[in-house]
Enzyme design. Sequence first.
Site: not given
Length: 380
Positions: A50, A200, A103, A175
């Site tokens: 982690r 993406k 978004y 972004d």
Amino acid sequence: MTMHGFATRAIHAGQDPDPTTGSVIVPIHATSTYAQDGVGGLREGYEYSRTGNPTRTALETCLASLERGKHGRAFSSGMAATDAALRAMCRPGDHVVIPNDAYGGTFRLIDKVLSVWGVEHTPVALSDVDAVRAAIRPTTKVVWVETPTNPLLNIADIASLAQVAHSAGARLVVDNTFASPYLQSPLDLGADVVLHSTTKYIGGHSDVVGGALITSDDELNAQFGFLQNGAGGVPGPFDAYLTLRGLKTLELRMEKHSDNAELVVQALLRHPKVKTVLYPGLPEHPGHEVAAKQMKRFGGMISFTVEGGEQAALDVCSRTKLFTLAESLGGVESLIEHPGRMTHASTAGSLLQVPDDLVRISVGIESGEDLVEDLVTALG
């Protein structure tokens, strides 16, 4: 050796052959924990996956190089990265300026989750620098930028907004998901942080979900790292491997996405049932001049409105054969969606509600002529 070219960095940054085996490709380090040479004797700094994993480190190093930043941090999704960025920079009572066509997931997080903790926000047209300046308050900590925006493809002048934000003591986050690091370098233009949904264009094959934050600010990077470990929204090693694999062909794919998008745009402009075409590569697009200045090319995302209202838009989405009706974007395959009913449903009834006759397409890397034929047939 200094690596200057984008494709060279995409293939080699953080990805030296494995020193033990000579493996040319970064191994998938499928382990949760690491043997220590005595208490606190960490090998290469790894103790628990982690906190850090070598496959993830390779991805983070490569992302930082491609975005021309010092530090990269990978997350389990774009929204996990968005959440970490905002929690690192905001406290109760603080204020965020967001795009008025942000978004839907970003808007939902800020409007429905962070608002509960006392973080306030103002939606504003980021293409209007004066409007952004007017929206900033003494409590503003972040100006959140998408350019191009999702789904209306509006363009923000990153350099100008960086000056506005910094003069007010705020940070600028960009972004960069729609443009990708290949087409746009926000840190070079003054941004403090770059965010990606690596799901993406970076992953590029619709087979992995992820997010990333890149910065050259040492303090912010430390805070992002603390939240990676403390909140735990990190990608597994296989996800990191797939994302890193996608990065290797990013330059080639973005060129083809852009080539195909230009063909599709011209076909849409000629079609009598298309009302408006939203694409920053068009000279008549209000953000074209700024986009041409800060982007290498204009990418593979197009939105358009159709005659006949919402039902006509839904009909187009249901008729395509090569364009798959699905959410997300940036994969090798072409996708079509109705933002008002799908990706941006969370904005319904708000200032960010999108037009109901809007269709958004993610133009893939198939044969461009086939994509044009599919859309023209679907439009009727």
